[in-house]
Structure formats: C-alpha cells, structure tokens
Design an enzyme around this catalytic site. Structure first.
Site, short mmCIF file in Angstrom:
data_model
loop_
_atom_site.label_atom_id
_atom_site.label_comp_id
_atom_site.label_asym_id
_atom_site.label_seq_id
_atom_site.Cartn_x
_atom_site.Cartn_y
_atom_site.Cartn_z
N SER A 176 43.58 42.26 51.64
CA SER A 176 43.29 40.90 52.10
C SER A 176 42.49 40.11 51.08
CB SER A 176 42.60 40.91 53.47
OG SER A 176 41.26 41.32 53.36
N HIS A 199 31.79 44.10 47.34
CA HIS A 199 31.24 45.14 48.21
C HIS A 199 30.73 44.47 49.49
CE1 HIS A 199 29.42 49.02 49.13
NE2 HIS A 199 28.39 48.34 49.59
C1 GRF Z 1 36.54 44.99 51.53
O1 GRF Z 1 35.69 45.10 52.63
C2 GRF Z 1 35.75 45.06 50.25
O2 GRF Z 1 34.45 44.58 50.37
C3 GRF Z 1 35.72 46.54 49.97
O3 GRF Z 1 36.96 47.03 50.41
C4 GRF Z 1 37.48 46.18 51.42
C5 GRF Z 1 38.85 45.80 50.99
O4 GRF Z 1 39.54 45.05 51.97
N1 GRF Z 1 35.47 46.82 48.59
P1 GRF Z 1 40.93 44.40 51.64
O5 GRF Z 1 41.88 45.52 51.22
O6 GRF Z 1 40.73 43.42 50.52
O7 GRF Z 1 41.38 43.76 52.90
#
Ligand code: GRF
Length: 211
Positions: free
Chosen positions: A18, A115
């Site tokens: 996402s 993060h």
């Molecule tokens: C997010 O919460 C990001 O902070 C962490 O991994 C997750 C990835 O989510 N590093 P997405 O795949 O981008 O939806």
C-alpha cells in the site's frame, strides 16, 4: 516545464504494497514530479504489491531466497538488478528482510525505509508489524506515528528524514492504531521522498550544470 532527468526509484516490497501504491499515486498525480519508478522487486513472488505494480504496467522482478546459496548472493542479485535498471534511489516499502552489505554498499545513503512508529521508539530488530502497535498500547503511550529514515547497518537506526504523529485512543486495538498510522504513512512517504530528491538529486543536477 521541468526538463531535469527524473530520479529513478527501485521499490523493494514483500507484501500488500500500500505504501508503494501511495508513491505510485503521488507520481501520477504530479506530487512527485522528479521521480519515476524504474522497477519493483520482491522477495515473495506472490506479493500483492507485485500484482499492483503490474497493473500499472511497471517492470517487476521477484526471486525467492531459496534460489540462492546465501543471503549475500541474494542481496548481490538484487543490487545487480537495481543497477541494471539504473536505479538512483532505493525505496523499502514493507520489505521484510534486513539488508546486507552488498545492497548497503551499492547504495550508500540512497536507501529509504518507512517504519510504523516514532523512531527511535519502538524500532530495531524484531519490532515489526503489529508487534510495534501492541507495544505502544501496552506502554500506555498517548501518541504514535511513523518515520521515514535512511537505511544503514543499524536496523531502524539511520538518520530520520520525516515523521507524522497520530493520537493513541482510549479504546484502541493494534489493528485500529495500525490503520491510523498507515493512513499517515501514505502521506508522509511520498512527501519525504520528494523533499529527499529535491535536496540530494535535483540540486546536485543544477549545481553540476551551473558554470
Ligand atoms: C508498513 O506499516 C510500513 O511502515 C512497514 O511495513 C508496512 C508495509 O505496508 N515497514 P504496505 O505493504 O506498504 O501496505
């Protein structure tokens, strides 16, 4: 009109993608005018994020680590692929592997990560996914948020480039808090990438060509 060459992004992801989707949207909406996505790479050939990338007509690559004899060989293959696609800036978007030296050395100071906490709080090895939000709730924090940072050999320890804050509510669950933070991630990541490119690429180009 901006005739400067665009900064070529190489996105590494492992899951739903996402954040990658938000970056792609920012590019199509003109909010990231100095960037283009050169390639989307995953260590999980079935990652939803890869399908999303393909639906946008982007180039994708995927390897399973079992195809490689060592972690280093795997990272070397990814570094070689990024370089072959002339990637300038590497964007970790939910990439679930700690980067080895082969990748860090190929892109020093040129790898960004997002993060889901206010680093340096709730970061480091093993502090991933819902574990972060569970810990924030268990400690009774009044707020949480997300951080974009440079990737170095210290997990979640590189320079902080941007943060967004959200309140922690009385009846929060890890899922509800994760969703509130994720909505902020989708705003913060494209915005921070744009300002990083302006600082480290666009101005360098301008300086390089000025007499
Ligand atoms: C997010 O919460 C990001 O902070 C962490 O991994 C997750 C990835 O989510 N590093 P997405 O795949 O981008 O939806």
């Amino acid at each position: 009109m901006n005739a400067a060459p665009k900064c070529r992004l190489g996105v590494l992801l492992s899951g739903r993608g996402s954040n990658f989707g938000a970056i792609q949207r920012a590019i199509s909406d003109g909010d990231l005018p100095n960037a283009e996505i050169a390639v989307v790479i995953s260590n999980h050939p079935e990652a939803e994020g890869l399908k999303l990338a393909q639906s946008h007509g982007l180039q994708t690559r995927a390897w399973d680590k079992s195809e490689f004899e060592s972690r280093q060989a795997f990272d070397e293959a990814i570094a070689a692929a990024l370089q072959a696609d002339q990637v300038d800036l590497v964007i970790l978007a939910g990439y679930d592997r700690i980067l080895g030296n082969a990748l860090l050395a190929a892109y020093p100071g040129r790898i960004l990560n997002i993060h889901p906490s206010l680093l340096p709080a709730y970061g480091g090895k093993g502090m991933v996914g819902h574990k972060v939000h569970q810990a924030v709730l268990a400690n009774g924090e009044a707020e949480s948020g997300c951080t974009v940072h440079l990737v170095t050999e210290v997990v979640d320890g590189g320079a902080i480039l941007g943060q967004s804050r959200v309140p922690v509510l009385a009846d929060d669950t890890p899922e509800a808090l994760a969703a509130r933070v994720l909505a902020q991630e989708h705003q913060l990541y494209p915005r921070t990438i744009q300002s990083f490119i302006q600082t480290h690429f666009t101005q360098q180009e301008a300086t390089a060509i000025s007499p």
